[in-house]
Write an enzyme that holds these catalytic residues in place. Sequence first.
Site, PDB file in Angstrom:
ATOM      1  N   TYR A   1     113.011  35.658   0.842  1.00 22.56           N
ATOM      2  CA  TYR A   1     112.149  36.504   1.684  1.00 22.56           C
ATOM      3  C   TYR A   1     111.192  35.572   2.407  1.00 22.56           C
ATOM      4  CZ  TYR A   1     113.695  40.464  -1.253  1.00 22.56           C
ATOM      5  OH  TYR A   1     114.420  41.407  -1.933  1.00 22.56           O
TER       6      TYR A   1
ATOM      7  N   PRO B   1     113.882  52.356  -2.879  1.00 18.57           N
ATOM      8  CA  PRO B   1     113.547  53.637  -3.529  1.00 18.57           C
ATOM      9  C   PRO B   1     113.015  54.673  -2.539  1.00 18.57           C
ATOM     10  CG  PRO B   1     111.859  51.992  -4.000  1.00 18.57           C
ATOM     11  CD  PRO B   1     113.001  51.264  -3.341  1.00 18.57           C
ATOM     12  N   LEU B   2     112.434  54.173  -1.428  1.00 19.58           N
ATOM     13  CA  LEU B   2     111.903  55.091  -0.410  1.00 19.58           C
ATOM     14  C   LEU B   2     112.866  55.209   0.768  1.00 19.58           C
ATOM     15  CD1 LEU B   2     108.227  53.783  -0.427  1.00 19.58           C
ATOM     16  CD2 LEU B   2     109.092  55.895  -1.439  1.00 19.58           C
ATOM     17  N   GLY B   3     114.022  54.575   0.677  1.00 19.90           N
ATOM     18  CA  GLY B   3     114.981  54.598   1.775  1.00 19.90           C
ATOM     19  C   GLY B   3     115.050  53.279   2.507  1.00 19.90           C
TER      20      GLY B   3
ATOM     21  N   PHE C   1     114.427  50.314   5.070  1.00 13.29           N
ATOM     22  CA  PHE C   1     113.887  50.072   6.415  1.00 13.29           C
ATOM     23  C   PHE C   1     113.692  51.383   7.205  1.00 13.29           C
ATOM     24  CE2 PHE C   1     115.812  46.021   5.168  1.00 13.29           C
ATOM     25  CZ  PHE C   1     114.726  45.178   5.362  1.00 13.29           C
TER      26      PHE C   1
END
Length: 265
Positions: A44, A193-195, A197
């Site tokens: 990253y 976990p939130l979708g 990108f």
Amino acid sequence: MGYGAMQLAGPGVWGPPKDPAGAVAVLREAVAAGVDHIDTSDYYGPHVTNQIIRDALHPYPDGLVIVTKLGGKRPADKSWQPAITPAELISGLHDNLRNLGLEAMDIVNYRVMGMGPEEGSVAEQISTLADLQRQGLIRHIGISNATAAQVAEAQSIVDIVSVQNNYNLAHREDDALIDDLARQGIAYVPFFPLGGFSPLQSSTLSDVATKLGSTPLQVALAWLLHRSPNILLIPGTSSVGHLRENLAAAELTLSEETLAELNAI
Ligand SMILES: NC(=O)c1ccc[n+]([C@@H]2O[C@H](COP(=O)([O-])OP(=O)(O)OC[C@H]3O[C@@H](n4cnc5c(N)ncnc54)[C@H](OP(=O)(O)O)[C@@H]3O)[C@@H](O)[C@H]2O)c1
């Protein structure tokens, strides 16, 4: 509830963030709030995210578990490429240790490269990590972006403590794997976990959130925490405000009726 550090690098997970002080603030706030699980990778940035973690948190508090992944690299064209030879895995581990300022990594996931899981042996890579574990440079080993067969193959070589795959309210291919890992007492750590990108959007999710007085993404995290006791969360954010919202999702209780509504999405 842990924290995923990928959003701390610049756009496209490349280079430094626009607001380095803000990135440091997110990490310090997370740890101050009790987060004891941070997910990262030296690819990253590359290197940038780990360097920010070290600047923000080193010397690390007792009990903080930093989890990294090996198996990828970022050439100058900013693409994501496999780095899966023993030499690449070993040098990737040393990059993580140097940039994080650690003598040994708590957990290293072997990240199988590719957009989604694809069959293929992971024996050589897991054996390399097992060697590094015997040398004391890795405490525990996990696997990421893996099929059930790859998890089983890895377990035939070494003790696997966690599986990190793409899973969320709208992406549930791993349902059977999660249940199997729960029976074995192995952590399942959903990435995106939130979708990811493009964060999740659903009218059902929004309706439930309105009824509960929370946000849709808090409901998405709460659903994951209700899904199985072996699920550990690492939502990613570059914002202290979003971090606070995400941590607060751990306090939400969803009724059986609400879970049924969400399961039907
Ligand atoms: N093993 C793998 O292959 C792999 C792959 C991808 C990710 N990961 C790990 O998994 C972690 C989580 O995945 P992720 O960060 O890609 O995706 P994610 O957690 O599903 O979502 C992150 C996105 O949601 C936004 N967000 C976060 N909290 C929010 C909130 N409360 N309200 C509105 N928007 C919010 C973030 O933007 P803001 O910055 O604006 O909040 C960002 O755009 C990563 O950080 C990384 O450590 C692993």
